[in-house]
Write an enzyme that holds these catalytic residues in place. Sequence first.
Site, short mmCIF file in Angstrom:
data_model
loop_
_atom_site.label_atom_id
_atom_site.label_comp_id
_atom_site.label_asym_id
_atom_site.label_seq_id
_atom_site.Cartn_x
_atom_site.Cartn_y
_atom_site.Cartn_z
N TYR A 53 -3.05 -26.66 77.60
CA TYR A 53 -4.34 -26.64 78.30
C TYR A 53 -4.17 -26.80 79.80
O TYR A 53 -3.27 -27.49 80.26
CB TYR A 53 -5.26 -27.76 77.78
CG TYR A 53 -5.62 -27.65 76.32
CD1 TYR A 53 -5.45 -26.47 75.60
CD2 TYR A 53 -6.14 -28.76 75.64
CE1 TYR A 53 -5.79 -26.40 74.26
CE2 TYR A 53 -6.48 -28.69 74.31
CZ TYR A 53 -6.31 -27.51 73.62
OH TYR A 53 -6.64 -27.44 72.29
N SER A 233 -13.78 -26.05 67.51
CA SER A 233 -14.77 -24.97 67.67
C SER A 233 -15.93 -25.10 66.69
O SER A 233 -16.34 -24.12 66.06
CB SER A 233 -14.11 -23.59 67.54
OG SER A 233 -13.27 -23.32 68.62
N LEU A 235 -18.91 -25.35 67.36
CA LEU A 235 -20.01 -24.53 67.86
C LEU A 235 -19.56 -23.08 68.06
O LEU A 235 -20.24 -22.31 68.74
CB LEU A 235 -20.56 -25.10 69.18
CG LEU A 235 -21.32 -26.42 69.06
CD1 LEU A 235 -21.82 -26.86 70.43
CD2 LEU A 235 -22.47 -26.33 68.08
N GLY A 238 -19.43 -21.93 71.48
CA GLY A 238 -20.76 -21.87 72.09
C GLY A 238 -21.71 -20.89 71.46
O GLY A 238 -22.91 -20.91 71.75
N LEU A 240 -22.79 -20.89 68.48
CA LEU A 240 -23.74 -21.65 67.66
C LEU A 240 -24.66 -22.56 68.47
O LEU A 240 -25.33 -23.42 67.92
CB LEU A 240 -23.00 -22.45 66.59
CG LEU A 240 -22.66 -21.64 65.33
CD1 LEU A 240 -21.62 -22.36 64.48
CD2 LEU A 240 -23.91 -21.35 64.51
N GLY A 242 -26.66 -20.68 70.36
CA GLY A 242 -27.67 -19.64 70.45
C GLY A 242 -27.76 -18.98 71.82
O GLY A 242 -28.54 -18.04 72.01
N LYS A 243 -26.94 -19.43 72.77
CA LYS A 243 -27.11 -18.95 74.16
C LYS A 243 -26.66 -17.50 74.37
O LYS A 243 -27.00 -16.90 75.39
CB LYS A 243 -26.38 -19.87 75.13
CG LYS A 243 -24.87 -19.93 74.95
CD LYS A 243 -24.28 -20.99 75.89
CE LYS A 243 -22.78 -21.15 75.71
NZ LYS A 243 -22.25 -22.24 76.58
#
Length: 346
Positions: A53, A233, A235, A238, A240, A242-243
């Site tokens: 990372y 992960s 989401l 991201g 999930l 909804g964006k």
Amino acid sequence: MKYTTLPNTDLKVSKICLGTMTWGNQNTEAEGHQQMNYALEQGVNFFDTAELYSVPASPETYGETERIIGTWFKKTGNRDKVILASKIAGGGDYTAHIRKGGINKKNILEAIDKSLERLQTDYIDLYQLHWPNRGVNVFGTRDFPLATANSEVENYEEILETLNDLVKQGKIKTYGLSNETPWGTMKYIEAAKKLNVAKPVTVQNSYSLIHRGYEVGMSEVSMRENIGLLAYSPLAQGVLSGKYLDGNKPKGARGTLFPRFIARYMGDGSLDAVRKYEVIAKNNGMTLSELSLAFVNQLPFVTSNIIGATKMSQLKENIGSIHINLSEETLKEIEEVHAAIPNPAP
């Protein structure tokens, strides 16, 4: 906050784990420090990082996230308040800027010392193998990679002996796997028994409402062998939240900056499922992110749910999901969507 222990250890960890992979790229050092301060204040004592990372991986940002955590340890003196997890990078073209040869004794010994130096600590609580030496169907690959299956062999005993030596030296407390399969996990368990050393305590694999593949095989390994899932992960990068629905590309969002990272979650089936889950969330008075994270939090094979955020508002919402208990009716509604659109994202 809710807590559990890393299986077969006395290490008490929060059910929410702070993911860090954006620090040093999307997030500055100051923002990383701010996130750690807030997370610790909310009872999150489990932080996850990796030598690779920040992500996307590059020679310029290699080790930057660990370095940011290290400066926070030095600044705050909070090392003893945190259960720290990190990872050695696997092999392949993606990590050619780090080293060659995949995961072996030589590379583990090199990687651990460099991580400890960047982290400004003399031990890592949970040291993980970021992905296997052999080809497996992860990172958006749905099917088994038959082309490489016969040519790749895992050096399980060498890896286990090396990790066991690091435990004896005090450089790590315990170890885990990541992006692993049922077969690979059982091979490590089998090799550990043969060598009479500790088996892995966790597996860090992807898991979310639109990617529940862990339930096919791995969840049984987790529960019967007492090896907990660290879900990453949750989401779906991201998606999930909804964006990204209706073609939206929010400024500064991960999927806008690095679209290949969310591509695996953006098929028609995935987006259809996301819309249906969003309706369930709204009907139950919560955001889609809260619904998605609360679902993962309550699973019996999950030891900790790794959340990540680039904004403090996201971090607060994600950590707050620990206080949401989904009703039986809500869980039934989720299962109806899953039955209609099972695992749309590989």
